[in-house]
Motif scaffolding. Structure first.
Motif, PDB file in Angstrom:
ATOM      1  N   LEU A 279      19.999   5.829 -15.757  1.00 46.65           N
ATOM      2  CA  LEU A 279      18.759   6.060 -15.032  1.00 46.65           C
ATOM      3  C   LEU A 279      18.159   7.376 -15.533  1.00 46.65           C
ATOM      4  O   LEU A 279      18.090   8.372 -14.818  1.00 46.65           O
ATOM      5  CB  LEU A 279      19.027   6.111 -13.525  1.00 46.65           C
ATOM      6  CG  LEU A 279      17.810   6.057 -12.610  1.00 46.65           C
ATOM      7  CD1 LEU A 279      17.043   4.757 -12.785  1.00 46.65           C
ATOM      8  CD2 LEU A 279      18.247   6.216 -11.149  1.00 46.65           C
ATOM      9  N   ASP A 280      17.736   7.356 -16.788  1.00 51.51           N
ATOM     10  CA  ASP A 280      17.281   8.587 -17.438  1.00 51.51           C
ATOM     11  C   ASP A 280      15.772   8.653 -17.604  1.00 51.51           C
ATOM     12  O   ASP A 280      15.246   9.579 -18.217  1.00 51.51           O
ATOM     13  CB  ASP A 280      17.965   8.761 -18.793  1.00 51.51           C
ATOM     14  CG  ASP A 280      17.791   7.548 -19.697  1.00 51.51           C
ATOM     15  OD1 ASP A 280      17.079   6.598 -19.304  1.00 51.51           O
ATOM     16  OD2 ASP A 280      18.378   7.553 -20.798  1.00 51.51           O
ATOM     17  N   GLU A 281      15.062   7.664 -17.075  1.00 47.10           N
ATOM     18  CA  GLU A 281      13.604   7.672 -17.093  1.00 47.10           C
ATOM     19  C   GLU A 281      13.095   7.255 -15.718  1.00 47.10           C
ATOM     20  O   GLU A 281      13.499   6.216 -15.188  1.00 47.10           O
ATOM     21  CB  GLU A 281      13.055   6.709 -18.150  1.00 47.10           C
ATOM     22  CG  GLU A 281      13.419   7.078 -19.582  1.00 47.10           C
ATOM     23  CD  GLU A 281      12.889   6.070 -20.573  1.00 47.10           C
ATOM     24  OE1 GLU A 281      12.193   5.116 -20.142  1.00 47.10           O
ATOM     25  OE2 GLU A 281      13.156   6.213 -21.778  1.00 47.10           O
ATOM     26  N   ILE A 282      12.220   8.065 -15.143  1.00 46.52           N
ATOM     27  CA  ILE A 282      11.660   7.777 -13.820  1.00 46.52           C
ATOM     28  C   ILE A 282      10.159   8.009 -13.863  1.00 46.52           C
ATOM     29  O   ILE A 282       9.685   9.048 -14.335  1.00 46.52           O
ATOM     30  CB  ILE A 282      12.274   8.678 -12.727  1.00 46.52           C
ATOM     31  CG1 ILE A 282      13.759   8.359 -12.539  1.00 46.52           C
ATOM     32  CG2 ILE A 282      11.524   8.518 -11.407  1.00 46.52           C
ATOM     33  CD1 ILE A 282      14.038   7.019 -11.893  1.00 46.52           C
ATOM     34  N   GLU A 283       9.412   7.027 -13.371  1.00 48.14           N
ATOM     35  CA  GLU A 283       7.978   7.202 -13.163  1.00 48.14           C
ATOM     36  C   GLU A 283       7.732   7.483 -11.686  1.00 48.14           C
ATOM     37  O   GLU A 283       8.223   6.749 -10.822  1.00 48.14           O
ATOM     38  CB  GLU A 283       7.205   5.955 -13.577  1.00 48.14           C
ATOM     39  CG  GLU A 283       5.698   6.070 -13.321  1.00 48.14           C
ATOM     40  CD  GLU A 283       4.943   4.793 -13.603  1.00 48.14           C
ATOM     41  OE1 GLU A 283       4.376   4.680 -14.708  1.00 48.14           O
ATOM     42  OE2 GLU A 283       4.918   3.902 -12.722  1.00 48.14           O
ATOM     43  N   LEU A 284       6.982   8.522 -11.392  1.00 50.96           N
ATOM     44  CA  LEU A 284       6.630   8.863 -10.020  1.00 50.96           C
ATOM     45  C   LEU A 284       5.231   8.347  -9.724  1.00 50.96           C
ATOM     46  O   LEU A 284       4.257   8.734 -10.380  1.00 50.96           O
ATOM     47  CB  LEU A 284       6.681  10.377  -9.809  1.00 50.96           C
ATOM     48  CG  LEU A 284       8.048  11.042  -9.964  1.00 50.96           C
ATOM     49  CD1 LEU A 284       7.908  12.557  -9.863  1.00 50.96           C
ATOM     50  CD2 LEU A 284       9.031  10.535  -8.919  1.00 50.96           C
ATOM     51  N   ARG A 285       5.129   7.434  -8.733  1.00 51.75           N
ATOM     52  CA  ARG A 285       3.828   7.008  -8.231  1.00 51.75           C
ATOM     53  C   ARG A 285       3.446   7.984  -7.113  1.00 51.75           C
ATOM     54  O   ARG A 285       4.152   8.078  -6.099  1.00 51.75           O
ATOM     55  CB  ARG A 285       3.899   5.591  -7.694  1.00 51.75           C
ATOM     56  CG  ARG A 285       4.232   4.530  -8.735  1.00 51.75           C
ATOM     57  CD  ARG A 285       3.015   4.215  -9.597  1.00 51.75           C
ATOM     58  NE  ARG A 285       3.279   3.117 -10.507  1.00 51.75           N
ATOM     59  CZ  ARG A 285       2.808   1.879 -10.342  1.00 51.75           C
ATOM     60  NH1 ARG A 285       2.056   1.587  -9.288  1.00 51.75           N
ATOM     61  NH2 ARG A 285       3.080   0.933 -11.219  1.00 51.75           N
TER      62      ARG A 285
ATOM     63  N   PHE B 249       0.829  -1.199   0.000  1.00 58.45           N
ATOM     64  CA  PHE B 249       0.000   0.000   0.000  1.00 58.45           C
ATOM     65  C   PHE B 249       0.867   1.255   0.000  1.00 58.45           C
ATOM     66  O   PHE B 249       1.918   1.297   0.652  1.00 58.45           O
ATOM     67  CB  PHE B 249      -0.914   0.009   1.225  1.00 58.45           C
ATOM     68  CG  PHE B 249      -1.950  -1.064   1.202  1.00 58.45           C
ATOM     69  CD1 PHE B 249      -3.219  -0.818   0.706  1.00 58.45           C
ATOM     70  CD2 PHE B 249      -1.653  -2.349   1.652  1.00 58.45           C
ATOM     71  CE1 PHE B 249      -4.174  -1.821   0.661  1.00 58.45           C
ATOM     72  CE2 PHE B 249      -2.599  -3.357   1.615  1.00 58.45           C
ATOM     73  CZ  PHE B 249      -3.868  -3.096   1.116  1.00 58.45           C
ATOM     74  N   LEU B 250       0.405   2.249  -0.754  1.00 59.83           N
ATOM     75  CA  LEU B 250       1.023   3.576  -0.728  1.00 59.83           C
ATOM     76  C   LEU B 250       0.345   4.406   0.349  1.00 59.83           C
ATOM     77  O   LEU B 250      -0.886   4.431   0.459  1.00 59.83           O
ATOM     78  CB  LEU B 250       0.866   4.287  -2.078  1.00 59.83           C
ATOM     79  CG  LEU B 250       1.945   4.048  -3.125  1.00 59.83           C
ATOM     80  CD1 LEU B 250       1.863   2.637  -3.654  1.00 59.83           C
ATOM     81  CD2 LEU B 250       1.800   5.054  -4.269  1.00 59.83           C
ATOM     82  N   ARG B 251       1.157   5.083   1.105  1.00 58.76           N
ATOM     83  CA  ARG B 251       0.662   5.957   2.159  1.00 58.76           C
ATOM     84  C   ARG B 251       0.176   7.277   1.555  1.00 58.76           C
ATOM     85  O   ARG B 251       0.729   7.759   0.559  1.00 58.76           O
ATOM     86  CB  ARG B 251       1.811   6.212   3.128  1.00 58.76           C
ATOM     87  CG  ARG B 251       1.518   7.046   4.323  1.00 58.76           C
ATOM     88  CD  ARG B 251       2.796   7.162   5.129  1.00 58.76           C
ATOM     89  NE  ARG B 251       2.621   7.872   6.369  1.00 58.76           N
ATOM     90  CZ  ARG B 251       3.587   8.024   7.276  1.00 58.76           C
ATOM     91  NH1 ARG B 251       4.789   7.506   7.037  1.00 58.76           N
ATOM     92  NH2 ARG B 251       3.350   8.679   8.387  1.00 58.76           N
ATOM     93  N   GLU B 252      -0.844   7.858   2.165  1.00 58.38           N
ATOM     94  CA  GLU B 252      -1.317   9.157   1.711  1.00 58.38           C
ATOM     95  C   GLU B 252      -0.179  10.175   1.764  1.00 58.38           C
ATOM     96  O   GLU B 252       0.538  10.272   2.751  1.00 58.38           O
ATOM     97  CB  GLU B 252      -2.456   9.614   2.618  1.00 58.38           C
ATOM     98  CG  GLU B 252      -3.265  10.752   2.073  1.00 58.38           C
ATOM     99  CD  GLU B 252      -4.529  10.966   2.878  1.00 58.38           C
ATOM    100  OE1 GLU B 252      -5.594  11.162   2.273  1.00 58.38           O
ATOM    101  OE2 GLU B 252      -4.442  10.929   4.129  1.00 58.38           O
ATOM    102  N   GLY B 253       0.018  10.893   0.670  1.00 61.43           N
ATOM    103  CA  GLY B 253       1.147  11.811   0.544  1.00 61.43           C
ATOM    104  C   GLY B 253       2.352  11.183  -0.123  1.00 61.43           C
ATOM    105  O   GLY B 253       3.390  11.834  -0.287  1.00 61.43           O
ATOM    106  N   ALA B 254       2.218   9.921  -0.551  1.00 60.47           N
ATOM    107  CA  ALA B 254       3.351   9.172  -1.101  1.00 60.47           C
ATOM    108  C   ALA B 254       3.868   9.772  -2.397  1.00 60.47           C
ATOM    109  O   ALA B 254       3.103  10.237  -3.246  1.00 60.47           O
ATOM    110  CB  ALA B 254       2.967   7.717  -1.329  1.00 60.47           C
ATOM    111  N   ILE B 255       5.199   9.714  -2.531  1.00 60.75           N
ATOM    112  CA  ILE B 255       5.892  10.020  -3.784  1.00 60.75           C
ATOM    113  C   ILE B 255       6.926   8.912  -3.956  1.00 60.75           C
ATOM    114  O   ILE B 255       7.932   8.873  -3.246  1.00 60.75           O
ATOM    115  CB  ILE B 255       6.579  11.394  -3.740  1.00 60.75           C
ATOM    116  CG1 ILE B 255       5.573  12.505  -3.399  1.00 60.75           C
ATOM    117  CG2 ILE B 255       7.287  11.681  -5.063  1.00 60.75           C
ATOM    118  CD1 ILE B 255       6.219  13.838  -3.089  1.00 60.75           C
TER     119      ILE B 255
END
Length: 747
Positions: free
Chosen positions: A630-636, A609-615
């Motif tokens: 490491l030239d591509e990053i997806e932010l959840r 689970f992702l916590r509220e406020g998660a990055i």
């Protein structure tokens, strides 16, 4: 550092050393004879920097008070020998009695009716809170690998007992109004830390005993340890199979079978001539199996056992002379005209293993030169008492036994770093006060099930970050835990635990989790860096983050991995602390506090689970670190009602340059208003050798059930073809963002 001594009528001489406004060392001795321990002598308890806090004094012998801006320490011959209050006058610690006798020292503190305690490291795996129990701190095989005589109280204080002897704590078991301990050192010597939260107490504790050092980035990838019966062909074949199966893996390790003499603890160990033949004319490659592993992106680990006397090197490092057999041999010839009998001219040592003039790591350099990058320092002899051994520094085993794992870990790390200029790893199951500053650990010979989680969560409560277990490879529930720890290890030992021989169903689960872990390494590495700065562990029991929520106090199957991920293991029911949590697998939102049923997909083994406020930054799948930039990053992102921030951290991954400031950070912030969500990706600050010149970002933003009205990037509205909305998961996905971006999603 302010230091005062006062004589108490009933208890002898009291000595107080104020290391910080919130840290005081308390010593009590009938004759006023105070000595330091091996922790002090060898720097595992760090001396304070500067002159120490300002101190106000009143009274004198018999009764008085010393106060800093944060606490007041009063002494007297009344019901309490010593009382410590905070700056608001609230009592924190009451020392009721302290006695020293032939059997050791006993200290009794008053306990509040609702007070409880956490800490003590891996000396139990069944609980996190210890009221009503005994904590027995002594390094032992299997039962207590990492006992640590440090604890934190719900009453707002921590205690560090300054000893390397066995110490046994009674946590209000015998007397519900008292906490006590018996120290075999026969001295009363402890540090008191004052703070309002476990987080702040861990900050003080790791300042006192050392912050962890950031390990190499590749250490956060998967490790695979070959069978002890393996040869060079099997090791290389295992490595090839990881690549063929598409299971990301960064480490190949060898168990004791790599040696010519199994369990060889001598300085003369060598590769097995039958299983790992290395031609004498090309010891360092380029065509040996170690070079082949390196070319495939693997880092080599070698199993090690040690019964060497490390105290000689420890003495050298603090400037003390080391005995030399050669000097003794020369001194023996005091009569120039006498016959020189070489047979009886040198000392005869009971310890035939140790060469006092040679550091233990010295003989390992040639294996490092051949490709070994770290060593698995087995519990082996370091978990065993040596009741008749007198160590080279003059200590008996009573003082050295629990100190030994600390000397071992530090000398391995410092030896490797001095030899290579790269970050070292000490990988061991053992520890004591301060081990978190030097060691990464696994849970020893305890498997990969529930109990290992209890061990790791208890070591987290003494500030430890780099930990793993021996993953159980035949159960998806155990895979879920094993792959979602700070470090991840599969150890074949005597068995066939390769993922590709577990059947197709389990193979798919291994592949899924290994790929997920590879994507999560940017997240893990950033929070690992934070752990080196704050002392807050990379893995944290829920109670460490939510101490006021009693429902989380005895949860041994859930934990936070970094700030923003909650791992739920083994059970289909989970405690959700205050706030909202989004299911990583489905996108569904769960509200806490409360207990809820959970489920997971067939190929998984637990909840995430992702916590509220998660990055949560997720990188591309790499078969090994460094396979591509490491030239591509997806932010959840899971926006919360309060602003949240995350520092994306990066460095060269291997060298020591990061300790001198060669790293870069990017600040990412998330803000929610009634109009929508704004995500800002700031400018990259700092630099390091080999830094990726530019980076593209993408976003996957949770909890957006309705289709947004608009999406803008740096003030420009994006066409609907440039982003997508997934109503089933309530997510918005935005791809191909520039290196610096301000994204506004309007509801």
């Amino acid at each position: 550092m302010p230091c005062i001594e006062r004589r108490l009528t009933s208890a002898g001489v009291l000595r107080l050393d104020f290391l910080d406004e919130r840290v005081v060392r308390v010593r009590l001795d009938p004759a006023g004879e105070f000595t330091d321990t091996g922790l002090d002598r060898y720097g595992f308890i760090l001396p304070p920097s500067g002159d120490g806090p300002a101190l106000s004094l009143s009274g004198g012998d018999g009764a008085g008070q010393a106060a800093t801006a944060a606490m007041a320490v009063s002494w007297g011959d009344g019901a309490d020998l010593l009382e410590i209050r905070d700056a608001k006058g609230r009592p924190r610690v009451r020392l009721q009695s302290g006695t020293v006798g032939d059997a050791g020292a006993e200290v009794v503190l008053g306990a509040q009716p609702d007070e409880d305690w956490v800490g003590f490291g891996d000396q139990t795996r069944d609980r996190l809170y210890h009221r009503g129990h005994v904590a027995d701190c002594h390094v032992r095989n299997v039962t207590s690998y990492i006992p640590v005589p440090f604890f934190m109280s719900t009453a707002g204080y921590g205690i560090v007992v300054n000893t390397t002897r066995r110490v046994v704590f009674d946590l209000a078991r015998r007397d519900p109004a008292a906490l006590s301990w018996r120290d075999g050192r026969r001295a009363i010597d402890f540090h008191v830390l004052i703070a309002d939260s476990f987080r702040d107490l861990l900050d003080l504790y790791t300042r006192l005993t050392g912050r962890p050092k950031l390990p190499p980035e590749w250490s956060f990838g998967l490790w695979y340890i070959c069978r002890t019966q393996a040869n060079d062909y099997e090791a290389v074949n295992d490595a090839v199979n990881f690549r063929r199966e598409g299971i990301p893996c960064d480490v190949i390790g060898l168990e004791p079978g790599w040696m010519q003499t199994t369990y060889d603890g001598s300085l003369k160990k060598d590769w097995s001539r039958e299983r790992f033949p290395i031609p004498p004319y090309c010891l360092n490659g380029p065509h040996n199996f170690t070079n082949a592993l390196r070319r495939m992106g693997f880092h080599l680990e070698l199993w090690l056992c040690c019964d060497y006397d490390l105290s000689y090197e420890a003495e050298r490092r603090i400037g003390q002379p080391t005995p030399s057999d050669e000097q003794a041999r020369t001194a023996a010839f005091f009569q120039p005209d006498a016959e020189h009998d070489e047979h009886f001219s040198a000392p005869r040592r009971a310890d035939t293993l140790t060469r006092p003039e040679e550091p233990w790591f010295q003989h390992l350099r040639r294996f490092v030169d051949q490709g070994a990058e770290f060593f698995k320092m087995d519990g082996a002899y370091q978990v065993l008492d040596h009741p008749d051994r007198l160590w080279g520094n003059g200590m008996t085993d009573g003082d050295m036994h629990n100190l030994y794992p600390l000397l071992y870990a530090r000398q391995m790390v410092e030896g490797y770093e001095a030899h290579t200029g790269r970050r070292g790893i000490a990988f061991t199951p053992c520890g004591w006060i301060g081990f978190q500053a030097w060691a990464g650990t696994w849970t020893g010979d305890t498997g990969g099930g529930r109990k290992t989680l209890g061990a790791m969560l208890n070591t987290a409560l003494v500030g430890h970050s780099w930990c793993t277990n021996d993953m159980e490879v035949t159960q998806k529930e155990a895979l879920h835990v094993g792959y979602l720890l700070p470090w991840a290890q599969i150890n074949s030992w005597n068995y066939f635990r390769m993922p590709w021989v577990q059947g197709q169903d389990l193979l798919e689960s291994h592949r899924f989790y290994a790929r997920l872990r590879a994507q999560l390494i940017p997240y893990l590495y950033a929070w690992a860096w934070q752990a080196t700065r704050t002392g807050f562990p990379l893995i944290a029991p829920l109670t460490l983050e939510f101490p006021a929520e009693r429902a989380s106090r005895e949860i041994l199957t859930q934990y936070l991995l970094g700030r923003d991920l909650m791992v739920c293991a083994f059970d289909h029911e989970a405690i959700f602390p205050t706030g909202r949590w989004v299911d990583f697998w489905t996108g569904a939102v769960v509200s806490g506090p409360g207990r809820h049923a959970i489920d997971w997909p067939r190929h998984c083994g637990g909840g995430l689970f992702l916590r509220e406020g998660a990055i949560v930054p997720m990188g591309p799948v790499m078969q090994y670190r460094g396979e591509r930039p490491l030239d591509e990053i997806e932010l959840r992102v899971f926006p919360g009602p309060q602003p949240s921030a995350f520092s994306f951290y990066e460095d060269d991954g291997t060298t020591l340059a990061c300790r001198d400031g060669a790293f870069a950070t990017t600040l990412i912030t998330v803000t929610t208003t009634t109009e929508g969500v704004t995500i800002a990706i700031g400018d990259r600050q700092g630099a390091f050798a080999g830094m990726t010149p530019t980076r593209r970002w993408s976003l996957r933003v949770a909890d957006l059930a309705a289709l947004p009205r608009t999406v803008t990037v740096n003030g420009q509205e994006l066409p609907s073809t440039a982003w997508s909305h997934d109503p089933a998961r309530a997510e918005v996905v935005i791809a191909d963002l520039p290196a610096t971006a301000r994204v506004a999603i309007r509801r």
